[in-house]
Motif scaffolding. Structure first.
Motif, PDB file in Angstrom:
ATOM      1  N   ILE A  42       3.539  11.081   6.021  1.00 42.68           N
ATOM      2  CA  ILE A  42       4.207  10.877   4.719  1.00 42.68           C
ATOM      3  C   ILE A  42       5.632  11.393   4.705  1.00 42.68           C
ATOM      4  O   ILE A  42       6.534  10.817   4.121  1.00 42.68           O
ATOM      5  CB  ILE A  42       3.347  11.507   3.594  1.00 42.68           C
ATOM      6  CG1 ILE A  42       3.741  10.856   2.274  1.00 42.68           C
ATOM      7  CG2 ILE A  42       3.543  13.010   3.506  1.00 42.68           C
ATOM      8  CD1 ILE A  42       2.622  10.889   1.278  1.00 42.68           C
ATOM      9  N   LYS A  43       5.833  12.538   5.437  1.00 42.98           N
ATOM     10  CA  LYS A  43       7.199  13.078   5.413  1.00 42.98           C
ATOM     11  C   LYS A  43       8.200  12.106   6.035  1.00 42.98           C
ATOM     12  O   LYS A  43       9.265  11.834   5.508  1.00 42.98           O
ATOM     13  CB  LYS A  43       7.220  14.399   6.171  1.00 42.98           C
ATOM     14  CG  LYS A  43       6.557  15.499   5.379  1.00 42.98           C
ATOM     15  CD  LYS A  43       6.632  16.815   6.111  1.00 42.98           C
ATOM     16  CE  LYS A  43       5.870  17.878   5.316  1.00 42.98           C
ATOM     17  NZ  LYS A  43       4.964  18.641   6.154  1.00 42.98           N
ATOM     18  N   VAL A  44       7.813  11.596   7.187  1.00 42.74           N
ATOM     19  CA  VAL A  44       8.686  10.643   7.891  1.00 42.74           C
ATOM     20  C   VAL A  44       9.019   9.474   6.980  1.00 42.74           C
ATOM     21  O   VAL A  44      10.166   9.083   6.820  1.00 42.74           O
ATOM     22  CB  VAL A  44       7.966  10.116   9.154  1.00 42.74           C
ATOM     23  CG1 VAL A  44       8.894   9.213   9.939  1.00 42.74           C
ATOM     24  CG2 VAL A  44       7.452  11.286   9.965  1.00 42.74           C
ATOM     25  N   LYS A  45       7.928   8.985   6.332  1.00 37.15           N
ATOM     26  CA  LYS A  45       8.121   7.798   5.496  1.00 37.15           C
ATOM     27  C   LYS A  45       9.131   8.057   4.398  1.00 37.15           C
ATOM     28  O   LYS A  45      10.021   7.283   4.133  1.00 37.15           O
ATOM     29  CB  LYS A  45       6.782   7.385   4.872  1.00 37.15           C
ATOM     30  CG  LYS A  45       5.867   6.657   5.826  1.00 37.15           C
ATOM     31  CD  LYS A  45       6.243   5.181   5.826  1.00 37.15           C
ATOM     32  CE  LYS A  45       5.660   4.478   7.032  1.00 37.15           C
ATOM     33  NZ  LYS A  45       4.210   4.529   7.074  1.00 37.15           N
ATOM     34  N   THR A  46       8.962   9.178   3.724  1.00 41.83           N
ATOM     35  CA  THR A  46       9.859   9.396   2.580  1.00 41.83           C
ATOM     36  C   THR A  46      11.302   9.473   3.032  1.00 41.83           C
ATOM     37  O   THR A  46      12.194   8.914   2.392  1.00 41.83           O
ATOM     38  CB  THR A  46       9.492  10.696   1.820  1.00 41.83           C
ATOM     39  OG1 THR A  46       9.262  11.683   2.804  1.00 41.83           O
ATOM     40  CG2 THR A  46       8.279  10.497   0.955  1.00 41.83           C
ATOM     41  N   THR A  63       4.650   5.637  -5.252  1.00 41.56           N
ATOM     42  CA  THR A  63       4.860   5.680  -6.714  1.00 41.56           C
ATOM     43  C   THR A  63       3.834   6.595  -7.360  1.00 41.56           C
ATOM     44  O   THR A  63       4.163   7.388  -8.253  1.00 41.56           O
ATOM     45  CB  THR A  63       4.737   4.255  -7.291  1.00 41.56           C
ATOM     46  OG1 THR A  63       5.395   3.358  -6.407  1.00 41.56           O
ATOM     47  CG2 THR A  63       5.376   4.168  -8.667  1.00 41.56           C
ATOM     48  N   LEU A  64       2.580   6.493  -6.865  1.00 37.89           N
ATOM     49  CA  LEU A  64       1.526   7.362  -7.418  1.00 37.89           C
ATOM     50  C   LEU A  64       1.869   8.834  -7.210  1.00 37.89           C
ATOM     51  O   LEU A  64       1.702   9.663  -8.099  1.00 37.89           O
ATOM     52  CB  LEU A  64       0.187   7.058  -6.745  1.00 37.89           C
ATOM     53  CG  LEU A  64      -0.575   5.845  -7.309  1.00 37.89           C
ATOM     54  CD1 LEU A  64      -1.701   5.449  -6.393  1.00 37.89           C
ATOM     55  CD2 LEU A  64      -1.103   6.155  -8.699  1.00 37.89           C
ATOM     56  N   HIS A  82       0.845  -1.200   0.000  1.00 31.80           N
ATOM     57  CA  HIS A  82       0.000   0.000   0.000  1.00 31.80           C
ATOM     58  C   HIS A  82       0.874   1.241   0.000  1.00 31.80           C
ATOM     59  O   HIS A  82       0.733   2.146  -0.812  1.00 31.80           O
ATOM     60  CB  HIS A  82      -0.915  -0.069   1.235  1.00 31.80           C
ATOM     61  CG  HIS A  82      -1.524   1.239   1.629  1.00 31.80           C
ATOM     62  ND1 HIS A  82      -2.711   1.703   1.080  1.00 31.80           N
ATOM     63  CD2 HIS A  82      -1.127   2.177   2.520  1.00 31.80           C
ATOM     64  CE1 HIS A  82      -2.989   2.883   1.630  1.00 31.80           C
ATOM     65  NE2 HIS A  82      -2.037   3.183   2.512  1.00 31.80           N
ATOM     66  N   GLU A  83       1.859   1.271   0.904  1.00 28.99           N
ATOM     67  CA  GLU A  83       2.724   2.460   1.013  1.00 28.99           C
ATOM     68  C   GLU A  83       3.514   2.673  -0.258  1.00 28.99           C
ATOM     69  O   GLU A  83       3.661   3.782  -0.751  1.00 28.99           O
ATOM     70  CB  GLU A  83       3.680   2.281   2.205  1.00 28.99           C
ATOM     71  CG  GLU A  83       2.968   2.495   3.515  1.00 28.99           C
ATOM     72  CD  GLU A  83       3.888   2.238   4.703  1.00 28.99           C
ATOM     73  OE1 GLU A  83       5.121   2.110   4.486  1.00 28.99           O
ATOM     74  OE2 GLU A  83       3.390   2.157   5.843  1.00 28.99           O
TER      75      GLU A  83
END
Length: 1901
Positions: A1877-1881, A1840-1841, A1834-1835
């Motif tokens: 989202i920021k953390v993830k990237t 990618t999207l 999912h992430e």
């Protein structure tokens, strides 16, 4: 008697009432005619005295007299038994303190003086009581019979041994004065004739040697030596007083002087032997000025008696051998005195003896003496010879001294002698008259005195030349032999004239002329016979006269014949000819009454010769006897060289002379003749000569047959041997058969003992030399006759000889004898049971027969059939009977038979009985002391048997021994209690310490070594404690407590005061004061234990593991837990007085440091366990660098220092400095140069020390550089830290730079010294034909004279110095050249600029380029020379060091330019390396070699690039067409083997690859040895080798011209793809095997080679590469059944490499492209997610290929299926991480495609792609319950999207509008992720998932 003995033993004190009767009975038996009865009676009385008090109180005198009587006419066994009785009784009398009531009134207390008095009486007056003796003395006829004297001597020894070592220590001075008194003038009768004196001296020496040498420990021996010194000083004062009154010429003084001489001889001999035995531990004794040992000995050198002077010289020699540091000093002192006192006759002879003796000692001192001493001695000798005629009073002495010095000088060997040879040859020429006429005039002129001087001088000259021939064989060139010859004819002339001279001048010339004869014969015997052919007849005539001279009354058989008989036959002749502990004194009984044996004064020249036995004085026989043995030896040589007619004449002459004499004289002549003839047969057999015609044979046979029936058994024995040798030389079967027939006939008819014994032995001997006269009827006849003889019970002699002969036949007939085995065995058994035990010799022969039978049966004895088991039982029965025999030699036979049985049928020998029997014999003896233990041969048999048993069953043997002691608690004397604690091993160590016989000691050592190898690991603490006890005993002499006598009484049981318990502090210390040799052995044992543990497992060197396992099972034991003990033992040994022990201790320390350096300390992480012992290590090393330490110890200590510093144990620099300082001080010593050398030892020892220091520094430097390298590597790859051992993450920052700093300070000096040493080494390795080019004054560190001695030191240290020098040159990059290159600050030139040039011709300054070139060639030359042919014994580390040096050398550009530019050099180097790879299997060596090859290739590449570059620059681009081709293969592509670098490289790589992967060799693949298609998994080393070879292969085209590259390409491709095919096997974790990775890497390197694009080679390359691709594709199709094994990933990667790295025309051919796509398709459908994943990654890279013709077909064929697979995922969500990764890779591929697509198609793609991505998203509710994989998917999809959306916004918006469901899904997902989202990237940026890490490792693209 024996029964009585056993009854007494059993009854103990209960038998008191009948003691008197038994005593009376035994008294009469003690003087019985039969020797066996005497022995039995002595044993019975020995048992009786345990209880019968009267024997050692009231009846003491009568018992003693009785014993003396019993000695008369006794044999060896009786002497042993009676002396044991006598000694024990006297010891009892002395120590007994209780008196039973009945004997109180008439009992007198016996004091030591009384006992000594009693023994002394026997020694001096013999058995005739006190009254008769005085009557005889008046008549002057009394002479003590020798048997009594020898018997009493043995009794002395038993007496002292029984009282024990400590008693001796306390009463030594009284004992010494009594013993020495025996040969003093107070008993003139004992020493009235020279014969008696020599005999008595021997006895006294024996008593002292056996007691002082055998019983006392080192401390006590030093005290004893001091006492002896005091005695010498006292006697010296008497002599001085007498000499100073010499002007009165009174009668008294001469008697005083002669009186003292024998005492002095005995004292000096014992002093010499003591110091010799103490070795370097005697150093404190010599330093003790109050004793003045050296002063005492040197002062006696001037004694008037020649025998004292000689013995003093011999004593000095012993001191020199024991303490090599004194040799030079003593030599200087003696030479100085000799020159100062040239006019005193005593001084001239005395000091010349001393110098000669010291020169003889040099060869026993490995450190030698300075070379210049030879010159000094030569000058002194010449001076003496030239001044001999000036003063008639001392001309004789000067003459003798001069030649003696020259003769002794020869023992220093060719290196010294060659400088003096011309002068020696001149002296030799001058001493003999030059023509016969001169000899005539000489005869007319002289008088008796001048002749005496002349003969002495000439005899000396002959001796000197003989010494030259035997010690300097290397100098005997033809030219020298020619110069030796001229004086020989006149020497022979003089020989023929001697008798007439002797007649005219009377008796004074008798001895000189005999000596002259002897010396001439001895010289001729060692010269090549061709040299004096002309004189054959004259010399032979003299020889025959000498051998048959009738006035010789001496029966010399005992010294002439034993060497000519076979040693086994000597066993027949009784114990006197065998080795016994008493050989030294028993010898005199052998030689008959007229001679007492040899003595030093008979031949002063023997003082410098090598002795047969280590420390015993040389014993040359009197000239009258020596001349006969010399004559018979020379006869042996000459007879085999003269013509046949001459031989016949000589033999007839000899036969006549035998006939003409009668009686005892005839026997003497016969004896001489047989010994001479037997020697000549020996020579003939050795040179395979023939004897000659029928007549010669007949005469020879008559000669031998006469002797075969002689009355002298020794002569019969020699004659039988001679007969067999005769048959061997003639080697004609008819002749041999004839000989046997003669003996058969004789044996059938003769009835007398003599002929029956002689002929029966002859039959056995014939078998010995002719291997069984082959015909069976002979065998049957022999056996039949011997059977009959062996049953002749009337004569035990005949039985013994016949059985002995039978044993020889059994032994030698081999398998032929099988038929006779059973009857023989039953005969042997019957005789064993029926022959009375008194006939010991028969039983001994029976034992030999049984032994031979067991050997013949051999392994058959293991069989289980009834016949075999009957035989086996018979053998065992025979052994049992023999074990019970009272005779020791029979018991020895029994033991060796059991030993044989145990070898062939181990299950059937009762081990526990055998072991207990062995231990009883051994330990019973060691209770007292070896000298009163019985026979030496019995002890040898026991130890030999034990040695064999422990090889197979050490543990059992050890257990049985301890069990035996536990059972027999009562029987064993308390002294041996400790076997319970120290076991058999300890008992053997104790025995080793006491035994003096070298062979026995060797066997004990081997036995212990076998026990150690099989048991040390199991019984670790026990063994270490044993060794520690032995070593600790040395560390502290003072632990030996003095004994409290009162305590002893209380411990004694009942009334049995056992003297044997006198060492009652044994409880605490099993080894009291062991000798240094035993301690050295213990130190060696510790080293062996360490290596045993190393093989046993890693727990011994890992303290954490050891402690864990110890907790689990407390019985386990590990070496690392005993580290403290190990260090302590090494420290004790390394700081001992004994140099030998210091060396062993340092060796042990070195092993400990090497083995334990890396063991971490669990309680202090980051430290190692050895760190706590640094003080001990420092303390152990420091004394070795003291100035007075011998160089070999210092050299060894340097090795330990470097090992310690290099081991990295100590991390603190300040702590290291202590040890480092020691090396620095040594370096200063080295810099001081030759001026500072010490004058004590040979110059080569300083070479040894210098090189040891340089090698130690080299090792430290190498380690420092390596650490620095590792450290910089660890900083670079901080990830890789896991691979390093504990050391690297210990405090990494310190050690490397720190160590380097330590070395850096001295590096300038060191580098010069290293280069100088290498230059020396290079000169020394030149072949002999370049000898003339070597520098005349020698090299930097060696002198020209000691070149041979220096060589081995260079050979042991050059490799590390070479490596260090290479590293140093590399570190300076070859840039630094010393500014003061010409004038170095050292005291001698040490740079390679001085190579073979002297200073005048040298250009003042060499350019740096030249200096570097010199250095480069020096290193390269040494390496190539060594690697060309490293001997099979070349050490591994030398080869490795050499290869590392080459690696270091080619690591920098300048040397690479040298080797790159010189192709021949490169090829030669490659060929050498190729040979090295073929001959050395070690992977380390092969890897190092490949690394050097890679660097050579790299150098060649650089060279080719440079040439191409410069060509382009020079010629400009204009004439591009005509550019010359650089690289191999020029324009034709041909490679010449032997000249081509490429060819050599390929050869080498193929060799490595085929060795590891035989299936690469097309010739082998067809053979059955290699099954086709089978994949071999290589070892780790193998894989590394293959990988290294592939790296080299891929570099090869770079040094070829385009045409050349086309020639090598097929080979290279075949090999690379072959490796890929052979090793591409799936591993479990999806890792690539190392070889596959390497082959893909190589393939990539090869395909991207510029040659593939070069215009000249492009087409050929394209064709070849296509073929290669087909081969790769074919790999799939070949292995149908084996598909599962094959690794598709590797092959796909290979295809990808082809697609990506070659030019498009290679892979775009349609058929190939289709097949490749096909492979990808099948792989995409694989079930294995890993394979799919990898496949996606590879496609990813292909899709991005810049050339569309390449990538499009793949995209068209494969994308649809990829997209299809992604769409399927919507239904089946990924289960695990692997599947998730596959989907992620798929998404990446499509994303990449989208990016790469052309504008017009992109929209379609995005439209397909987005729905798939959105389908992977989850809503909030689903997210909570989803699996981890689904969440991650999912992430990933969302991310990618987020990236794609903005890029293709128009398409994106369109799509969102058209599908509201998608839009909603996307929005909710975005909302859910908004916050995180920021953390993830950021996270993703840091850790881009597992996929990329795999890419890192295998990214070949």
């Amino acid at each position: 008697m024996l029964s009585l003995q056993n009854i007494l033993n059993g009854l103990g004190a209960a038998a008191i009432p009948c003691h008197r009767d038994i005593y009376k009975a035994a008294r009469s038996c003690l003087t019985d005619r039969s020797m066996a009865v005497r022995c039995a009676a002595a044993k019975c009385l020995l048992e009786l005295q345990n209880e019968a008090v009267f024997m050692w109180s009231t009846d003491l005198d009568s018992v003693v007299t009785l014993c003396f009587k019993s000695f008369e006419g006794s044999n060896y066994d009786v002497r042993l038994a009676v002396s044991k009785l006598l000694g024990t009784i006297l010891a009892r009398a002395l120590t007994s303190k209780q008196i039973t009531a009945s004997t109180k009134h008439n009992f007198r207390r016996v004091s030591l003086e009384d006992v000594m008095e009693l023994l002394g009486t026997g020694f001096l007056r013999g058995s005739c009581g006190f009254l008769r003796a005085s009557g005889d003395m008046l008549k002057g006829t009394s002479s003590v019979s020798r048997d009594v004297r020898v018997g009493v001597t043995q009794a002395y020894v038993v007496f002292v041994s029984t009282l024990g070592a400590q008693w001796l220590e306390r009463n030594f001075s009284a004992f010494l004065s009594h013993i020495l008194d025996l040969v003093s003038q107070s008993h003139p009768k004992a020493v009235q004739s020279a014969m008696d004196a020599i005999g008595c001296r021997r006895c006294v020496s024996f008593i002292l040697r056996a007691t002082v040498g055998g019983l006392l420990g080192e401390k006590a021996q030093i005290a004893a030596a001091k006492e002896i010194c005091q005695a010498i000083w006292k006697l010296k004062k008497v002599v001085d007083a007498a000499i100073s009154d010499g002007n009165l010429e009174t009668k008294i003084n001469t008697t005083d002087v002669t009186a003292s001489q024998h005492v002095l001889v005995c004292a000096l001999q014992e002093l010499g032997s003591l110091i010799h035995g103490l070795g370097t531990t005697a150093a404190p004794l010599l330093q003790d000025s109050s004793t003045g040992v050296l002063e005492a000995v040197v002062s006696v050198i001037l004694h008037p008696s020649i025998s004292v002077r000689l013995t003093a010289a011999w004593c000095l020699r012993c001191i020199a051998v024991a303490l090599p540091s004194h040799v030079s000093l003593l030599l200087d002192r003696c030479i100085e005195r000799l020159s100062a006192l040239k006019s005193c006759p005593e001084a001239v002879t005395g000091y010349s003896f001393a110098v000669a003796a010291l020169l003889g000692a040099v060869k026993h001192c490995p450190l030698g003496i300075p070379h210049g001493k030879g010159k000094v001695i030569m000058t002194v000798a010449e001076d003496l010879l030239c001044s001999a005629s000036q003063n008639s009073r001392i001309s004789l002495q000067r003459m003798q001294a001069g030649w003696l010095l020259i003769a002794a000088l020869m023992t220093l060997g060719p290196a010294v002698v060659q400088h003096h040879l011309p002068r020696i040859l001149l002296l030799w020429k001058c001493i003999f008259p030059s023509s016969p006429k001169d000899l005539e005039t000489e005869k007319t002129r002289g008088d008796a005195f001048t002749w005496q001087v002349t003969l002495e001088g000439r005899a000396g000259a002959l001796c000197a030349i003989k010494s030259f021939v035997s010690h300097c064989a290397g100098l005997l060139t033809d030219e020298v032999v020619q110069r030796l010859l001229p004086p020989l004819p006149s020497a022979v002339d003089l020989l023929t004239q001697l008798s007439s001279i002797y007649k005219s001048y009377g008796n004074s010339l008798k001895t000189p002329s005999t000596v002259y004869r002897q010396k001439l014969y001895e010289l001729l015997a060692v010269l090549p016979p061709k040299a004096y052919e002309g004189d054959f007849s004259a010399v032979l005539k003299e020889l025959v006269t000498d051998l048959t001279v009738t006035d010789s009354q001496i029966d010399a058989s005992a010294f002439l014949l034993p060497s000519l008989c076979h040693e086994n036959d000597l066993l027949l002749l009784g114990p006197l000819l065998q080795e016994t502990d008493h050989r030294f004194i028993e010898e005199q009984l052998l030689l008959g009454n007229s001679i007492a044996g040899g003595s030093l004064e008979y031949d002063p020249y023997s003082i410098y010769e090598k002795f047969a036995k280590g420390d015993s004085v040389p014993k040359p026989l009197p000239p009258a006897l020596s001349v006969i043995s010399a004559a018979s030896r020379l006869f042996g040589v000459m007879f085999s060289h003269v013509t046949e007619s001459h031989r016949l004449q000589v033999l007839e002459q000899l036969l006549n002379s035998i006939k003409q004499t009668k009686g005892s004289r005839q026997q003497i002549v016969q004896l001489h003749v047989v010994s001479a003839f037997s020697t000549s047969l020996k020579h003939l057999a050795n040179c395979k000569g023939s004897l000659g015609s029928e007549e010669v044979r007949r005469s020879a046979l008559m000669l031998v047959m006469g002797a075969l029936e002689s009355n002298n058994p020794l002569l019969r024995c020699a004659a039988a041997e001679c007969l067999a040798r005769l048959a061997q030389v003639v080697s004609d079967s008819a002749f041999t058969a004839g000989l046997a027939q003669v003996s058969f006939d004789k044996l059938k008819s003769a009835r007398d003992v003599v002929s029956r014994t002689g002929h029966s032995l002859a039959l056995g001997c014939l078998y010995r030399y002719l291997g069984g006269i082959s015909s069976t009827q002979h065998l049957n006849a022999c056996v039949g006759i011997l059977y009959t003889l062996s049953q002749d019970s009337t004569s035990p002699d005949v039985q013994a000889w016949a059985l002995h002969s039978l044993s020889l036949i059994v032994d030698l007939a081999g398998p032929l004898y099988h038929v006779h085995v059973e009857p023989t065995l039953s005969l042997v058994l019957m005789l064993l049971l029926s022959v009375p035990p008194a006939y010991a010799e028969v039983h001994q022969s029976l034992g030999r027969c049984l032994n031979a039978l067991i050997t013949t049966l051999g392994p058959e004895l293991q069989g289980s059939s009834t016949a075999v088991s009957a035989l086996r039982t018979s053998c065992l029965l025979g052994c049992a009977v023999m074990q019970d025999n009272p005779d020791c030699l029979v018991q020895a036979q029994a033991i060796s038979c059991l030993q044989q049985l145990h070898m062939f049928a181990p299950r059937h020998v009762n081990l526990s009985n055998l072991v207990s029997c062995l231990c009883e014999i051994l330990l019973d003896n060691s209770v007292l002391m070896n000298l009163c233990s019985s026979y030496l041969l019995l002890r040898r048999a026991v130890v030999a048997c034990l040695r064999q048993l422990v090889q197979r069953e050490a543990a059992e043997v050890s257990e049985y021994a301890v069990a035996l002691v536990k059972e027999n608690k009562e029987d064993f004397t308390p002294a041996d209690v400790n076997i319970r604690e120290i076991g058999l091993e300890g008992a053997l160590l104790g025995l080793l310490d006491k035994e003096l016989d070298p062979r026995l000691c060797q066997d004990i050592k081997e036995t212990l070594t076998h026990m150690l190898t099989s048991m040390a690991v199991e019984k670790l603490s026990f063994w270490l404690k044993l060794c520690k006890d032995v070593l600790a005993a040395s560390a502290d002499f003072n632990t030996v407590a003095s004994i409290d006598t009162t305590q002893e009484e209380e411990t004694a049981k009942g009334d049995d005061v056992s003297v044997l318990t006198s060492d009652n502090d044994d409880r605490f210390h099993p080894f009291r004061n062991p000798r240094w040799s035993t301690r050295v052995f213990a130190a060696e044992c510790v080293c062996k234990i360490i290596s045993q543990c190393e093989n046993a497992g890693s727990a011994h060197f890992d303290i954490t593991l050891a402690q864990e396992r110890k907790q689990r099972d407390s019985r386990d034991d590990f070496l690392v837990l005993h580290l403290a003990d190990l260090v302590r033992m090494a420290f004790m040994a390394a700081t001992d007085h004994s140099d030998q022990l210091r060396l062993s201790g340092l060796q042990m320390l070195q092993i400990i440091v090497r083995k334990f350096a890396a063991v971490p300390e669990p309680e202090f992480p980051g430290h190692v366990i050895l760190e706590q012992y640094q003080a001990n290590v420092g303390a152990a090393l420091r004394p070795a660098f003291a100035p007075e330490t011998p160089p070999d110890v210092t050299a060894k200590a340097c090795q330990v220092c470097s090992a310690w510093i290099a081991s990295g144990v100590v991390s603190d620099l300040n702590d290291l400095r202590r040890v480092h300082q020691l090396l620095v001080s040594s370096l200063l010593k080295v810099q001081a140069g030759k001026e500072a050398q010490n004058e004590q030892y040979n110059e080569s020892t300083s070479t040894m020390e210098v090189l040891a220091v340089l090698k130690a520094w080299a090792e430290v430097y190498i380690v420092a550089i390596e650490k620095q390298k590792n450290q910089s590597d660890t900083h670079k790859h901080s990830l890789k830290i896991v691979n390093y051992s504990e050391e690297s993450y210990r405090d990494v920052t310190f050690s490397a730079s720190g160590l380097l700093d330590l070395v850096q300070a001295d590096l300038g000096t060191l580098s010069k010294l290293w280069l100088a040493a290498l230059q020396d080494f290079a000169l020394l390795t030149l072949p002999p034909e370049y000898a003339s080019q070597l520098p005349a004054e020698g090299g930097t560190f060696y002198t020209a004279e000691t070149i041979e001695n220096a060589r081995p030191h260079y050979y042991s240290s050059w490799a590390l110095i070479l490596y260090a020098t290479a590293l140093w040159l590399t570190s300076t990059g070859f840039i630094v050249v010393d500014p003061d290159e010409g004038v170095t600050n050292l005291s001698r030139p040490v740079t390679p600029t001085t190579m073979c040039q002297d200073s005048s011709t040298r250009p003042l300054v060499k350019s740096p380029e030249d200096v570097n070139t010199d250095r480069f060639h020096l290193i390269l030359g040494i390496s190539v020379e060594f690697l060309c042919s490293p001997g099979s014994d070349a050490a591994m580390e030398n080869i490795i060091a050499c290869l590392h040096a080459l690696q270091a050398l080619f690591d920098v550009p300048w040397p690479r330019s040298k080797i790159g530019g010189d192709q021949e050099l490169g090829v030669e180097l490659l060929n050498v390396l190729h040979r090295l790879i073929l001959t050395r299997e070690s992977p380390d060596i092969q890897l190092a070699t490949l690394e050097v090859v890679r660097l050579i290739l790299f150098a060649a590449q650089e060279h080719v690039k440079e040439k191409r570059r410069s060509a382009e620059v020079d010629d400009g681009a204009a004439e591009k067409e005509t550019l010359p081709e650089f690289g191999e293969g020029k324009d034709t592509g041909g490679l010449v083997p032997g000249k081509s670098l490429v060819f050599a490289t390929l050869e080498l790589c193929v060799c490595i690859l085929v060795r590891q992967l035989p299936q690469l060799n097309p010739k082998l693949t067809c053979s059955p040895a290699v099954p086709p298609g089978k994949h071999l998994l290589l070892s780790e080393d193998g894989s590394r080798l293959v990988a290294a070879a592939l790296v080299i292969l891929s570099d090869v085209p770079a040094i070829c011209s385009p045409e050349g590259s086309v020639s090598v390409l097929p080979t290279i491709l075949y090999l690379i793809i072959g490796v890929l095919k052979a090793t591409a096997v799936k591993l479990r974790d999806g890792q690539l095997p190392l070889t596959v990775a390497a082959s893909l890497q190589a393939l990539k390197g090869l395909l991207s080679s510029p040659m593939a694009r070069a215009e000249k080679s492009q087409n050929a390359w394209t064709d070849l590469l296509r073929s290669a691709l087909v081969t790769v594709l074919d790999c799939w199709d070949q292995v149908d059944g084996l598909l599962q094994e094959l690794d598709e990933i590797s092959l796909l990667t290979a295809i990808t490499v082809f697609v990506m790295s070659t030019s498009p025309e290679v892979t775009t051919v349609e058929c190939l492209q289709k097949r490749c796509i096909e492979k990808f398709k099948t792989t995409l459908d694989s079930k294995d997610p890993l394979v799919q994943c990898k496949c996606y990654q590879l496609l990813h890279s292909i899709f991005q290929h810049p050339n569309k013709t390449v990538s499009y077909p793949y995209i068209h064929s494969l994308v649809p299926s990829i997209v299809g697979k992604l769409q399927e995922t919507e239904k089946a969500k990924p289960e695990n991480a692997a599947e998730l990764q596959v989907i992620q890779e798929g998404i990446k591929v499509v994303a990449a495609l989208t990016a790469a697509a052309e504008e017009q198609h992109r929209a379609h793609l995005v439209a397909c792609f987005l729905p798939i991505l959105i389908s992977f998203l989850l809503d909030e509710n689903a997210l909570v319950s989803a699996t981890i994989s689904a969440k991650n998917l999912h992430e990933f999809a969302l991310q990618t999207l987020m990236q794609i959306g903005p890029q293709y916004s128009s398409v994106f918006k369109k799509l969102m509008a058209s599908s509201p469901t998608m839009k909603a899904r996307l929005e909710s997902a975005i909302k859910g992720n908004q916050e995180s989202i920021k953390v993830k990237t950021t996270k993703h940026a840091k850790n881009p998932g597992k996929s990329s890490s795999i890419q890192l490792k295998t990214n070949f693209l």
